[in-house]
Structures are given as C-alpha cells and as structure tokens.
Design a protein around this motif. Sequence first.
Motif, PDB file in Angstrom:
ATOM      1  N   GLY A 142       0.784  -1.228   0.000  1.00 24.14           N
ATOM      2  CA  GLY A 142       0.000   0.000   0.000  1.00 24.14           C
ATOM      3  C   GLY A 142       0.812   1.272   0.000  1.00 24.14           C
ATOM      4  O   GLY A 142       0.247   2.359   0.209  1.00 24.14           O
ATOM      5  N   TYR A 143       2.117   1.174  -0.261  1.00 24.48           N
ATOM      6  CA  TYR A 143       2.966   2.357  -0.160  1.00 24.48           C
ATOM      7  C   TYR A 143       2.535   3.413  -1.172  1.00 24.48           C
ATOM      8  O   TYR A 143       2.431   3.150  -2.367  1.00 24.48           O
ATOM      9  N   GLY A 144       2.270   4.615  -0.678  1.00 21.45           N
ATOM     10  CA  GLY A 144       1.907   5.723  -1.548  1.00 21.45           C
ATOM     11  C   GLY A 144       0.465   5.731  -1.992  1.00 21.45           C
ATOM     12  O   GLY A 144       0.080   6.557  -2.823  1.00 21.45           O
ATOM     13  N   GLU A 145      -0.357   4.813  -1.455  1.00 20.79           N
ATOM     14  CA  GLU A 145      -1.753   4.736  -1.881  1.00 20.79           C
ATOM     15  C   GLU A 145      -2.560   5.904  -1.307  1.00 20.79           C
ATOM     16  O   GLU A 145      -2.161   6.570  -0.359  1.00 20.79           O
ATOM     17  N   ALA A 146      -3.751   6.110  -1.900  1.00 20.02           N
ATOM     18  CA  ALA A 146      -4.617   7.211  -1.507  1.00 20.02           C
ATOM     19  C   ALA A 146      -5.160   7.007  -0.097  1.00 20.02           C
ATOM     20  O   ALA A 146      -5.381   5.875   0.337  1.00 20.02           O
ATOM     21  N   GLU A 147      -5.370   8.115   0.588  1.00 10.63           N
ATOM     22  CA  GLU A 147      -5.961   8.084   1.916  1.00 10.63           C
ATOM     23  C   GLU A 147      -7.066   9.131   1.989  1.00 10.63           C
ATOM     24  O   GLU A 147      -6.899  10.262   1.525  1.00 10.63           O
ATOM     25  N   GLY A 148      -8.213   8.761   2.572  1.00 10.30           N
ATOM     26  CA  GLY A 148      -9.299   9.708   2.777  1.00 10.30           C
ATOM     27  C   GLY A 148      -9.963  10.142   1.486  1.00 10.30           C
ATOM     28  O   GLY A 148      -9.908   9.456   0.459  1.00 10.30           O
ATOM     29  N   ASP A 149     -10.580  11.317   1.524  1.00 12.05           N
ATOM     30  CA  ASP A 149     -11.358  11.823   0.397  1.00 12.05           C
ATOM     31  C   ASP A 149     -10.629  12.906  -0.383  1.00 12.05           C
ATOM     32  O   ASP A 149     -11.241  13.661  -1.141  1.00 12.05           O
ATOM     33  N   ASP A 150      -9.339  13.013  -0.190  1.00 10.94           N
ATOM     34  CA  ASP A 150      -8.549  14.038  -0.874  1.00 10.94           C
ATOM     35  C   ASP A 150      -8.655  13.841  -2.392  1.00 10.94           C
ATOM     36  O   ASP A 150      -8.339  12.765  -2.902  1.00 10.94           O
ATOM     37  N   PRO A 151      -9.100  14.856  -3.146  1.00 13.79           N
ATOM     38  CA  PRO A 151      -9.254  14.681  -4.595  1.00 13.79           C
ATOM     39  C   PRO A 151      -7.947  14.665  -5.361  1.00 13.79           C
ATOM     40  O   PRO A 151      -7.920  14.279  -6.542  1.00 13.79           O
ATOM     41  N   ARG A 152      -6.866  15.069  -4.733  1.00  9.75           N
ATOM     42  CA  ARG A 152      -5.578  15.072  -5.423  1.00  9.75           C
ATOM     43  C   ARG A 152      -5.075  13.636  -5.610  1.00  9.75           C
ATOM     44  O   ARG A 152      -5.489  12.717  -4.904  1.00  9.75           O
ATOM     45  N   ALA A 153      -4.160  13.468  -6.534  1.00  8.22           N
ATOM     46  CA  ALA A 153      -3.592  12.148  -6.796  1.00  8.22           C
ATOM     47  C   ALA A 153      -2.754  11.680  -5.611  1.00  8.22           C
ATOM     48  O   ALA A 153      -2.076  12.476  -4.957  1.00  8.22           O
ATOM     49  N   SER A 154      -2.813  10.391  -5.342  1.00  9.14           N
ATOM     50  CA  SER A 154      -1.834   9.821  -4.422  1.00  9.14           C
ATOM     51  C   SER A 154      -0.507   9.692  -5.156  1.00  9.14           C
ATOM     52  O   SER A 154      -0.434   9.741  -6.394  1.00  9.14           O
ATOM     53  N   LYS A 155       0.554   9.522  -4.401  1.00 10.92           N
ATOM     54  CA  LYS A 155       1.855   9.316  -5.038  1.00 10.92           C
ATOM     55  C   LYS A 155       1.842   8.047  -5.875  1.00 10.92           C
ATOM     56  O   LYS A 155       2.466   7.985  -6.945  1.00 10.92           O
ATOM     57  N   ALA A 156       1.121   7.027  -5.427  1.00 10.08           N
ATOM     58  CA  ALA A 156       1.016   5.785  -6.189  1.00 10.08           C
ATOM     59  C   ALA A 156       0.300   6.021  -7.512  1.00 10.08           C
ATOM     60  O   ALA A 156       0.720   5.512  -8.564  1.00 10.08           O
ATOM     61  N   GLN A 157      -0.787   6.778  -7.484  1.00  3.66           N
ATOM     62  CA  GLN A 157      -1.512   7.062  -8.724  1.00  3.66           C
ATOM     63  C   GLN A 157      -0.647   7.846  -9.704  1.00  3.66           C
ATOM     64  O   GLN A 157      -0.673   7.588 -10.913  1.00  3.66           O
ATOM     65  N   LEU A 158       0.123   8.791  -9.193  1.00  7.37           N
ATOM     66  CA  LEU A 158       1.011   9.566 -10.057  1.00  7.37           C
ATOM     67  C   LEU A 158       2.046   8.674 -10.712  1.00  7.37           C
ATOM     68  O   LEU A 158       2.253   8.716 -11.935  1.00  7.37           O
TER      69      LEU A 158
END
Length: 562
Positions: free
Chosen positions: A371-387
């Motif tokens: 799960g390293y860098g995965e999204a957390e919460g409802d933040d609409p910005r990209a997670s580091k993993a998504q980037l």
Amino acid sequence: MTDEYTGADLFTDALESYGVDYVFGNPGTTELPIMDAIGDSDLEYRLGLHEDIAVGMAGGYAQRRRYHAHHDDSITPVGVANLHIAPGLAHGLGNLYAAKITGAPLVVTAGNHSTDFRHEEPILSGRLADMARQFCKWSDEVLDVAALPTMLRRAFRVAMTPPTGPVFLGLPLDVMLAETDAEPERLGPIPNAGGGDPGQLERAAELLAEADDPVIVVGDHVARSGADAVAAAVDLAEATGARVHGEILACEVDFPTDHEQWVSYLPTNEDLAAMLMDTDTIVFAGCSTNTTLTRHEEALVDPDTTCIHLSDDAWQVGKNQPADAAVIGDPGLVMQGLIERVRDKLSDDVVADRLETVAEVKEMVESQMAGYGEAEGDDPRASKAQLVDAMERAAGDAAIVDEGVTSKYAMLTRWDLGPEQYISNKGGGLGYGLPAAVGAAVAEKQRDEPRDVVGFIGDGSYQYYPHSIYSAARYDLDLTVVISDNRNYRILKDNTLAIMGGEEDDYDFVGMDFEPNVDLVKNAESHGARAELVETPDGIEGALEAALDREGPDVLDVLVQD
C-alpha cells in the motif's frame, strides 16, 4: 584581440581533443578569454542562469553520457563546467557536492584574478582550490601556462578513473591570456579498477558457500560500472541463491527489480533496514550510502554477521562494518570472478533451499509494502502511487531523472525500472534534479535514437532552480518535467516526527509550507516552457502523453496528496 595562441586557446583545444562537445557555465569577467576562445572553437556553450545550475547540468549530462559510453568507447563521459571566480564557485558547491556523491565525472573550472594582482585583495577574491577540495577527487590551480597541458590531462584522467568523480582547476586570468606554443597532451586509455585480489575472491567464495541465508546488497557503483556489471549481479545472485536488496538511498538501477530474487530497496527506516539485513552473510557490492539519514540507535548489521565487501572505491570497503573478505576492483569483473569460484562449491540442492527462503521473505516484504503511496481519505488530489502508475503507463521507457524526495519510494517500489533508465539525487541536497534533467536531455539529444527524458521533481526541489527551464527552452531540448506538488516540505515534517516524536498536530512546522503557493505554471511559462496544472488523478496520463509527443520543454505541475 590578439592573433597569438594563448592559454585559453590551449584550454579549448584540449577539451576538443578529449572528445568534449559542451561547456556548461555562467560567465564573468575573469572567464572572458575562455569565452572568446570557445567562440572560435567547435565547442558549444550551454548557459545556466546560476552557477549551481551549470554544475547540475554538467552532472546530469555526465551521468547519462556514462551510460552511453558503456556501449561506445569513442564517447568521453565527462561534464565540463566553467564558473565565475570565488562567489560563482561558492554558488556551484551544492551541486559539486551532489556530483561527488553520485560519482559524476566532472571537470569544473573557474576563472581567477591574475596571480600578480591578488595581494591587493580585489573584489571576488578567494582561495578557489581550497573551497572546492572537500568535494573533489583533486582540486588545484594552474599558475603557469606551461603547466596547463599536463594539468588538464590529469584532470580528465582523475575524473574518469574509478571511482569516478569531480575535479576542480582554477584558471587565472593572466594564465589564460599568456602566449604559449604548447599543445594538448594525449589523454591515453582510462583503466578500469581490475578484477580484484584472487586470494580475497577465493575467501569470499568460501564464505558464500558456507552461508545459511546469503544476502546481496547492491549499490550504485554497480550501475556506474555498466550494464555488464548489473548482469553480473544477476548471475551471482542466481549462482548463490541469494536474496537481493538495493542499498539505502540507492539512486541508480543496480539490479532488475522484476527478477524473482529481487526483494526491495533498503529503506532509511532503522528498524526495517536492520530487519532486512538480519542474516548470517551479506555481500555489499558497490555500496556507498548504505546508512540511515540520522543517527541510528542500534547497529544496522549485527557485529557477528559475515560481511563480504567489493567495490572500485577502496574507501567504501570495510567502512561501516568489518569486512571478512575485501575485494577492491571493478564490481562487474569482481562478481564474475566470484561466480567462477563459488559455482563449484555449491550444490543445486543448497541453491534451491536458499531460493525457498528468498521467496518467503519476498512475500512478506511485498505484503508490507503493497500500500505504499496509496490514496488516503477523500482528498481529490492524486496519491503518489496514482502519479507513479500513470507515469509508468505513459512513459515506461523514458530516462528518469528523479528528485521527487517523498515520492521517490513510490516510484522505486511500483515501477520496474531497467538498467541505465534511472538516476536520482544521491547527495540529498535539493536543487540537483532539475538541472541534471536538463543536462540529461542535452546528452540524449546527441544520440541517433534519443530516449524521452522525464524529470520527476518535488515542488520544493523545483523551486530551488526553476530557471533551469530557461536553458531547456533556450537550447530547444526535448524534456518533460513532472512536479510532484504537495505544496510543502513533506520530508521535513516526516523527519520532525521521526526525530522528536508525537503527532502532526503537536507542531507548527515553521517554514515548511508554501503559503501562499507559488504559481509554478506561470513560472515555467516565463522561462519558455509549455506548462499545465493537473489537479486530479484522471488528468495525469493524458497530459503526460501529450507532453511527450511534443518537442521542446513541458512542465506538468501535478497536485498530490500530502
């Protein structure tokens, strides 16, 4: 204006004879004879708007050209930077340090006051060679034009001889203006570090054969030795059944991360790094930064662990742990010699048993890092993993120059980067990555089939030298910069919690947030690039594909979760 042949003419002629194509720099009055000589030569000048940008460009150029030189003996993989006297050299020390730690072969020069004028202590004065010495393999000043040919030849040889790194030469104004009938001296072949002491190789083979659970920690001196050295690391792992990790703060691809015996890069976290190195026998192959960022409370390697050190840098051998076998030589050649000796000492059954242990450890580590860098919460910005995932889909084969800092490990854990694909800021001081990406793009433009170059830069890093983009635009370089933008110095907040404990709400984090934020899009456009703000994950891949399809510099400011 003179028709006489001067020290400055000799300087440029020597560079041309050694295969140099570019001089990176920022000029000043004491450099004017050199600038005039460059104008009369076939050398091309690459202007940086700050001396540290010039050194960073030269460093990134040298790192990419080193990879090219592994496949073409005619290439001289040296970056040359020319700076302006004491303040200019002082400006360039940050990235001179970075070049030292990353082993970039550089020849850095700076003009100086005439030797018969310094007693008056004119403005800009300073002891140049002393300033540069701690960051260089060799630092000196040319005080007589008659010494210039030998000192230039020596500078290139020292920079390129393993372990590679920067050198510095001061070039006084009167020496550059002096008439001379000297000629450049021939450079001659550059030796590798050799195949190592046969006795120590035999000792290392015996220790590997006797091991219960051998581990190989590969460092960046492996990648610097060439793709053949990376292949030798694979062969050694397969011959011994060892599990493989990348050293702490590894910044090049020293082992293919899609190999079944690859487990992980060692993290900077003391407990995790110690756990992964908790074994009976470790081979440290070409390592140099394998320690934590701040003081660790316990030993990272148990004192009873058998340690085998091999490197082309004698200083690194047995430096932080005692070496039970110590081999100084080219990492690739040393590992090939080790393979020849160890194969006869190990049965297939032993190797098979070791591989079962590797698989168990790998499964455990992958489950912890999934799960390293995965999204957390409802933040609409990209997670580091998504980037990182979007970048891999759009630019999977690109040459990456990384100074993403807190985004770096998302890239290293999620993207199966290949040999000669990735370089990062091994020195840790911000402000190397963006100029180095520009230099890498200069290097790739020289190739018949250039790779796309992508700079992966944190927003804090980008703001050190945003005017690096001017050089990319001025010279029409095909460069795409992706900014991982969380609008703060996240690494400092993480380190605050690691050092002093507590929760985020306990701290004001003084000086660590960009409020108000800097408009990085307008900034990049002002320096001649196309630029775009990407605010959500679904916009990353398309924006990057479009940027890669265009010629010239593009900057994508991608908002990411903190």
